[in-house]
Enzyme design. Structure first.
Site, PDB file in Angstrom:
ATOM      1  N   ARG A   1      23.150  48.157  29.886  1.00 56.27           N
ATOM      2  CA  ARG A   1      24.133  46.987  29.462  1.00 56.27           C
ATOM      3  C   ARG A   1      23.105  45.611  29.711  1.00 56.27           C
ATOM      4  NH1 ARG A   1      30.442  48.278  31.225  1.00 56.27           N
ATOM      5  NH2 ARG A   1      30.420  50.210  30.071  1.00 56.27           N
TER       6      ARG A   1
ATOM      7  N   ASP B   1      43.497  35.851  35.031  1.00 57.32           N
ATOM      8  CA  ASP B   1      42.567  36.491  34.916  1.00 57.32           C
ATOM      9  C   ASP B   1      41.273  35.748  35.530  1.00 57.32           C
ATOM     10  OD1 ASP B   1      42.032  39.781  33.797  1.00 57.32           O
ATOM     11  OD2 ASP B   1      40.097  38.446  34.030  1.00 57.32           O
TER      12      ASP B   1
HETATM   13  C1  LIG Z   1      41.118  46.932  32.966  1.00 60.35           C
HETATM   14  S1  LIG Z   1      41.552  45.344  32.904  1.00 60.35           S
HETATM   15  C2  LIG Z   1      43.390  45.495  33.376  1.00 60.35           C
HETATM   16  C3  LIG Z   1      44.191  44.895  32.610  1.00 60.35           C
HETATM   17  C4  LIG Z   1      45.812  45.175  32.852  1.00 60.35           C
HETATM   18  N1  LIG Z   1      46.232  44.647  34.198  1.00 60.35           N
HETATM   19  C5  LIG Z   1      46.129  46.611  32.477  1.00 60.35           C
HETATM   20  O1  LIG Z   1      46.323  47.330  33.318  1.00 60.35           O
HETATM   21  O2  LIG Z   1      46.283  46.815  31.271  1.00 60.35           O
HETATM   22  C6  LIG Z   1      40.978  44.627  34.415  1.00 60.35           C
HETATM   23  C7  LIG Z   1      40.883  43.258  34.266  1.00 60.35           C
HETATM   24  O3  LIG Z   1      40.565  42.609  35.745  1.00 60.35           O
HETATM   25  C8  LIG Z   1      39.835  41.424  35.890  1.00 60.35           C
HETATM   26  N2  LIG Z   1      39.371  41.135  37.302  1.00 60.35           N
HETATM   27  C9  LIG Z   1      38.313  41.931  37.681  1.00 60.35           C
HETATM   28  N3  LIG Z   1      37.861  41.267  38.741  1.00 60.35           N
HETATM   29  C10 LIG Z   1      38.909  40.216  39.244  1.00 60.35           C
HETATM   30  C11 LIG Z   1      39.054  39.391  40.080  1.00 60.35           C
HETATM   31  N4  LIG Z   1      38.127  39.426  41.152  1.00 60.35           N
HETATM   32  N5  LIG Z   1      40.001  38.564  39.932  1.00 60.35           N
HETATM   33  C12 LIG Z   1      40.878  38.615  38.966  1.00 60.35           C
HETATM   34  N6  LIG Z   1      40.655  39.248  37.829  1.00 60.35           N
HETATM   35  C13 LIG Z   1      39.926  40.138  37.834  1.00 60.35           C
HETATM   36  C14 LIG Z   1      38.935  41.741  34.679  1.00 60.35           C
HETATM   37  O4  LIG Z   1      38.247  40.507  34.053  1.00 60.35           O
HETATM   38  C15 LIG Z   1      39.882  42.379  33.632  1.00 60.35           C
HETATM   39  O5  LIG Z   1      40.255  41.552  32.690  1.00 60.35           O
END
Ligand SMILES: C[S@@+](CC[C@H](N)C(=O)[O-])C[C@H]1O[C@@H](n2cnc3c(N)ncnc32)[C@H](O)[C@@H]1O
Length: 287
Positions: free
Chosen positions: A47, A156
């Site tokens: 990636r 987020d």
């Molecule tokens: C797979 S998505 C989950 C979205 C939603 N909560 C769901 O379950 O459908 C994971 C999200 O976590 C966010 N994320 C990752 N590390 C994070 C952090 N340290 N603080 C806040 N958000 C974070 C990513 O940017 C991403 O948008």
């Protein structure tokens, strides 16, 4: 490998050295809380190689420097998207929305109707489908919620997905998957194709990194943090669970992702109340 140390052209493109992978892993752990196992190296390598080719960056040192450069926010956001997924959809893990609707909202709606304050947080909300699903669940139970002190926060770490969430525009085929009782709350989109005001008015979006101290003054009644902590190592997960417990009202609920588990000191207070559903029961209190 170049003398700069780093990305070397291989038969099918760039490859990432162990040292470079370690540098990325350390950066991701320090800034995003991500735990990156060595097994992820081939994925990260391919990636990252694609990204560097697109950007015409030929050595890894320049790439690392860009993460602290003038466009650091954008670069970090790009790295985060490369290491994690933003995959989400409306009413994902529907049993949580059933619990919210049947067990949690009746008391909260009553409180809001009596002039009380209700706060729900979707932490790690990606492109917004989760907080909009929460808002639909609330509106279906309490059509006047937007006029009460009933608010939803969606956050987020990634500013790109937060902007998408704020824009509130989703493809029709995605909206068509929503159960009819909630779709009834989505009359024709406005001229710009956005979800209706009734939903948007209830939600505030912001950028927030869950591994940094939370900036809140008030507490929450419900927190959804699903499919986010899965990227963190165990000590980081435990810190985040405790931080949630600290900002949850007694009797508040935490919903986590299907492959995540409560652990650490917070588990003394966050008691199982359903599948990946926890009730905040501080010691000495019976809920
Ligand atoms: C797979 S998505 C989950 C979205 C939603 N909560 C769901 O379950 O459908 C994971 C999200 O976590 C966010 N994320 C990752 N590390 C994070 C952090 N340290 N603080 C806040 N958000 C974070 C990513 O940017 C991403 O948008």
């Amino acid at each position: 490998m170049s003398a700069e140390g780093s990305i070397s052209p291989a038969a099918e493109g760039f490859t990432l050295s162990d040292k470079d992978f370690e540098a990325i892993a350390q950066f991701a752990h320090k800034h995003f809380g991500l735990a990156m196992a060595k097994s992820k190296k081939p994925l990260v390598s391919s990636r990252l190689a694609r990204k560097l080719r697109q950007r015409n960056i030929t050595n890894f040192k320049d790439y690392l420097a860009s993460l602290d450069g003038p466009n650091a926010d954008q670069e970090r956001s790009g790295l985060l998207s490369l290491l994690t997924t933003n995959v989400t959809h409306f009413f994902r893990e529907p049993h949580h929305f059933e619990t919210l609707r049947n067990d949690v909202l009746p008391g909260l709606v009553e409180r809001a109707r009596n002039g009380g304050r209700v706060r729900i947080w979707s932490a790690g909300c990606s492109n917004g489908q989760e907080p909009y699903s929460i808002a639909m669940t609330v509106l279906e139970q309490c059509p006047e919620a937007a006029r009460l002190d009933f608010k939803i926060l969606g956050t987020d770490i990634d500013p790109v997905v937060v902007r998408t969430a704020q824009a509130a525009k989703y493809p029709e085929d995605e909206l068509a998957q929503i159960d009819s009782k909630y779709r009834a709350l989505l009359p024709a989109r406005d001229a710009e194709g956005r979800l209706p005001d009734s939903l948007r008015q209830m939600i505030t979006f912001g950028v927030l990194n869950l591994i940094e101290p939370f900036p809140f003054r008030g507490k929450f009644d419900v927190i959804f943090c699903r499919n986010v902590a899965i990227y963190f190592d165990n000590p980081t997960q435990q810190k985040v669970w405790s931080a949630f417990q600290n900002v949850l009202n007694p009797g508040g609920y935490l919903f986590i992702g299907h492959s995540e588990r409560m652990s650490g000191p917070a588990a003394q207070h966050l008691k199982t109340a359903g599948i990946t559903t926890y009730l905040n029961s501080p010691a000495g209190r019976t809920n």
